[in-house]
Design an enzyme around this catalytic site. Structure first.
Site, PDB file in Angstrom:
ATOM      1  CG  ASP A 371      -2.270   0.688   0.938  1.00 37.03           C
ATOM      2  OD1 ASP A 371      -2.285   1.925   1.008  1.00 37.03           O
ATOM      3  OD2 ASP A 371      -3.281   0.022   0.656  1.00 37.03           O
ATOM      4  CG  ASP A 372       0.319   6.116   0.836  1.00 38.63           C
ATOM      5  OD1 ASP A 372       1.354   6.393   0.201  1.00 38.63           O
ATOM      6  OD2 ASP A 372      -0.461   6.975   1.278  1.00 38.63           O
ATOM      7  NE  ARG A 448      -4.218  10.176   3.562  1.00 37.72           N
ATOM      8  CZ  ARG A 448      -3.592   9.157   2.969  1.00 37.72           C
ATOM      9  NH1 ARG A 448      -3.504   9.097   1.659  1.00 37.72           N
ATOM     10  NH2 ARG A 448      -3.083   8.172   3.684  1.00 37.72           N
ATOM     11  CE  LYS A 481      -6.708   0.569  -1.089  1.00 36.14           C
ATOM     12  NZ  LYS A 481      -6.381   0.392   0.346  1.00 36.14           N
ATOM     13  CD1 TRP A 482      -7.351   5.424  -8.763  1.00 40.90           C
ATOM     14  CD2 TRP A 482      -6.848   4.506 -10.724  1.00 40.90           C
ATOM     15  NE1 TRP A 482      -7.376   6.424  -9.701  1.00 40.90           N
ATOM     16  CE2 TRP A 482      -7.074   5.889 -10.922  1.00 40.90           C
ATOM     17  CE3 TRP A 482      -6.537   3.713 -11.825  1.00 40.90           C
ATOM     18  CZ2 TRP A 482      -6.986   6.490 -12.172  1.00 40.90           C
ATOM     19  CZ3 TRP A 482      -6.445   4.313 -13.073  1.00 40.90           C
ATOM     20  CH2 TRP A 482      -6.663   5.680 -13.246  1.00 40.90           C
ATOM     21  CG  ASP A 483      -6.846   5.418  -1.967  1.00 45.22           C
ATOM     22  OD1 ASP A 483      -8.030   5.830  -2.008  1.00 45.22           O
ATOM     23  OD2 ASP A 483      -6.269   5.097  -0.910  1.00 45.22           O
ATOM     24  CB  CYS A 531      -9.612   2.576  -2.956  1.00 47.46           C
ATOM     25  SG  CYS A 531      -9.581   3.159  -1.237  1.00 47.46           S
ATOM     26  CG  ASP A 553     -10.430   4.252   4.096  1.00 43.33           C
ATOM     27  OD1 ASP A 553     -10.130   3.390   3.253  1.00 43.33           O
ATOM     28  OD2 ASP A 553     -10.137   5.457   3.963  1.00 43.33           O
TER      29      ASP A 553
END
Length: 752
Positions: A371-372, A448, A481-483, A531, A553
């Site tokens: 992930d990130d 954010r 995973k495209w956020d 996402c 989330d």
């Protein structure tokens, strides 16, 4: 067997009847006004040579179109695609601003065309057919009486489902630019107002909560003006008869295949006519339609059910799972994954990632997702978005090296991106500060710590494609995973002229679709999961590109009961991203058992989001058992018929079940939120089974007929001689408890 005719046309009366044995949709060309008049939408009825008996006309106080004619008021005529201001004072489905400043249109019938199958909507996601026998499409051409504007209304009826899709295309055949101010995808005038409005609302971490209230005179609507379909509302609504339940009664569902600003609204007039419409939100929308140019609206999907909300949902599920989702992953069983986000957040290195992956592989996990935090110097959420290259201090062998090592463990490898955003401390921003959405000279807000890239600009989309392509092409990536973690504010594009600024929202989402399309075309084997801070863009438009979506989330099992229950109103179980996370839960701090968390997450794509290396021996054994169960039953879970049995919005218990298409097996989930002292006996009545089949019920070691289970239901004990105290303690004692039951017909192999 003779193929069913789906579209019937009474040519002389210009009556159009779309019918497939499950649903009928009937309208005509009104002979004097030459506009389209709505007759009927509902349960399938027989075709006949004339539906003139459905005409409703009487002399009422009104403005009438024609002198001497007191029944030509559009205000009192049910319409297919209404305008405003020429005797209809309800909200319109379209509005055009002409060069002299007026907004009067009169869209008259010109012609019609019927074709087999379903045409593609260029540049937009939409449902599709795989052969021409699956559907028929009717296109009505309307021409404005005062200009060279043509409007094409497209109706598709599917042969096997109670589904009609609609979309609209505007074509400017004139010599002057005109402005489109309102372009709904579909509008329906229903003859009474005896409905509840059901929709899905929420916020971050509590998406898709079900709300149901009676209609009242006037306007009710749900919408988004955030640049995404949003956490707050989903692009869906249903009109539900007050006495309808999950299994009984009439329901009309409306869903928009779109990921940007939308509006879904219902207007009840003073004569109790209900006008339902759905489409692009007209607020902050204006499209300059140049000569010889066209504008295509997103697709609206309309479902009729006379079998309650479950009937509506199952129609949406089947259509969206098999004829909206596409590609190699559409029908594949989805891999059990582990995502490192809640395990490490930004604090990881290659050794830590490999340690988690090794442990996960031993337990039966099939896909590891990084992930990130893997790129540039991304150690918190204030930096690095937009510079998509590896952080060598964390990953000395890069994504390529890590992906190879993950594959050597027998796992697939997935990677997180957030391509639509940028931080200001990046090379991308330094070189292209004009690429963010902003108003020159005015404050630009952040979310954010990030800013939105202007995806209405092709050069921005090109740059992100090139950056992502460089990473993907050189690595072994199986999943992305495209956020997207913030909404659009200060909506302004430096590249657009002043009179086209209100095209930005739509152009932006077209850019997102374009990037998806280019990546999918080059890498068709990759499984995409969408996402947006959880469920802010969990919509049918995204499902066309990514066959699964991170529903929220919030990974708490109790909160997920509501989130997944609401999501299932429209979206197939195979699309619901659902994970088991650590406790105390990171969003609400709740402590729930590994069983409870797994039993909720089963009903989705299933995976883990925790540090698997920190678990006890008992917990890892439990995970192994849960993964084995899910793998054994995931085809049933992801492709069977889903039924909601008990609502988390109505009591302390939630229940749902999935039945195989041949009714040979089923999985039932039952959940209790809070323990209660000395509770009443509980029976769970099932549905969807074959009444003649005899089912073995595990783990209760019972054999029951389908009719029995759908009438008497399950009691949480083996039989009348069982020690009920022991059984009660196991099934119903304590907070946050759950049970999974597996049913298999007597002649099928037994499960556990």
């Amino acid at each position: 067997m003779e193929k069913m005719q789906l579209i019937h046309i009474n040519e002389e009366a210009k009556e159009f009847h779309l019918s497939n044995g499950q649903v009928s949709y009937i309208f005509r060309v009104e002979p004097k006004i030459k506009q389209l008049e709505q007759f009927f939408f509902g349960k399938s009825i027989k075709h006949r040579e004339s539906f003139s008996y459905l005409v409703e006309r009487e002399n009422r106080p009104a403005n009438n179109l024609y002198e001497g004619d007191h029944t030509s008021a559009l205000e009192h005529i049910k319409q297919e695609y209404p305008g405003f201001g020429t005797t209809d004072f309800r909200y319109p489905a379209h509005q055009v601003k002409w060069p002299i400043g007026d907004r009067v249109t009169h869209l008259e019938y010109s012609s019609h065309k019927v074709r087999k199958g379903k045409p593609v909507l260029e540049g937009l996601p939409a449902t599709y057919t795989e052969n021409d026998t699956e559907a028929e499409t009717l296109t009505i051409t309307l021409k404005d009486a005062y200009s060279e504007l043509e409007v094409y209304l497209n109706y598709t009826i599917f042969a096997a489902l109670p589904v009609i899709t609609r979309s609209t295309c505007f074509v400017n055949q004139g010599s002057e630019t005109i402005e489109l101010e309102n372009v709904m995808s579909a509008s329906v005038d229903l003859p009474d107002a005896n409905y509840d409005l059901l929709h899905l609302n929420g916020a971050w971490a509590r998406e898709t909560h079900v709300e149901r209230k009676a209609l009242h005179t006037g306007l009710q609507s749900v919408s988004s003006a955030r640049g995404a379909s949003s956490h707050a509302h989903n692009p869906f609504m249903a009109l539900v008869r007050p006495d309808s339940t999950e299994t009984v009664g009439e329901v009309y569902g409306f869903s928009l295949v779109y990921s940007g600003n939308f509006s879904a609204q219902v207007e009840v007039d003073t004569y109790h006519v209900t006008r339902a419409m759905i489409g692009i939100n007209p607020f902050r929308f204006n499209w300059q339609l140049d000569p010889n140019a066209s504008f295509q609206t997103p697709e609206a999907v309309m479902v009729y059910s006379d079998k309650g909300l479950n009937g509506m949902s199952q129609a949406f599920h089947e259509l969206y799972r098999t004829r909206l989702a596409r590609g190699v992953w559409r029908d594949k069983e989805r891999p059990v994954l582990i995502n490192n986000w809640e395990a490490t957040y930004f604090d990881f290195n290659e050794n830590k990632i490999l340690e988690i992956a090794e442990n996960a592989a031993e337990l039966g996990v099939e896909l590891f997702v990084l992930d990130d935090g893997w790129f540039n110097k991304r150690n918190d959420d204030s930096t690095s978005l937009g510079d998509w290259f590896e952080d060598e201090s964390k990953l000395p062998n890069g994504i390529k090296g890590l992906s190879e090592k993950i594959h050597q463990l027998g796992l697939k490898f997935g990677l997180w991106f957030e391509p639509e955003m940028v931080n200001k401390d990046t090379t991308l921003y330094e070189q292209h500060p004009d690429w963010i959405i902003q108003v020159p000279g005015k404050n630009v807000s952040h979310g954010r710590n990030q800013f939105v890239l202007d995806f209405s600009r092709p050069e921005v989309v090109d740059n992100l494609f090139q950056q992502m392509d460089t990473i993907i092409e050189g690595s072994q990536i199986d999943y992305i995973k495209w956020d997207m973690n913030r909404y659009i504010s200060e909506a302004f594009s430096i590249s657009l002229p002043a009179d086209r600024q209100e095209e930005l929202y739509h152009r932006y989402i077209l850019g997102v679709y374009d990037l998806y399309e280019r990546l999918i075309a080059k890498y068709p084997e990759i499984l995409f999961e969408s996402c947006a801070g959880g469920g802010a863009r969990n919509d049918p438009g995204m499902l066309y590109y990514a066959p699964q979506a991170w529903a929220s989330d919030d990974t708490d099992a109790v909160e997920r009961l509501k989130i997944q229950y609401g999501t299932s109103m429209v979206y197939p179980i195979s699309s619901i991203g659902s994970h088991v996370s650590a406790v105390p839960n990171h969003q609400v701090g709740r402590m729930t058992s590994m069983d409870m968390r797994s039993h909720v997450a089963y009903f989705g794509t299933f995976g883990y989001e925790l540090d698997i290396t920190m678990l006890s021996h008992e917990e890892t054994e439990s995970i192994q058992q849960h993964i084995q169960f899910f793998k054994k039953h995931r085809k049933l879970i992801q492709q069977g018929d889903f039924y909601r049995l008990k609502s988390p919005f109505e009591g302390n218990h939630t229940a749902w079940m999935i039945v195989s298409r041949d009714q040979a097996e089923a999985v039932v989930g039952f959940y209790q939120v809070l323990g209660t002292p000395n509770p009443a006996y509980e029976r769970l009545v099932l549905t969807g089974l074959d009444p003649e089949k005899r089912y073995a019920v595990h783990p209760m070691q019972q054999e029951r007929y389908g009719d029995d289970l759908m009438a008497a239901g399950l009691i949480f004990a083996d039989d009348v001689t069982t020690d009920r105290g022991k059984e009660w303690t196991f099934n119903r004692h304590g907070d946050f408890t759950s049970n999974i039951f597996y049913l298999t017909s007597k002649n099928d192999s037994e499960g556990n």
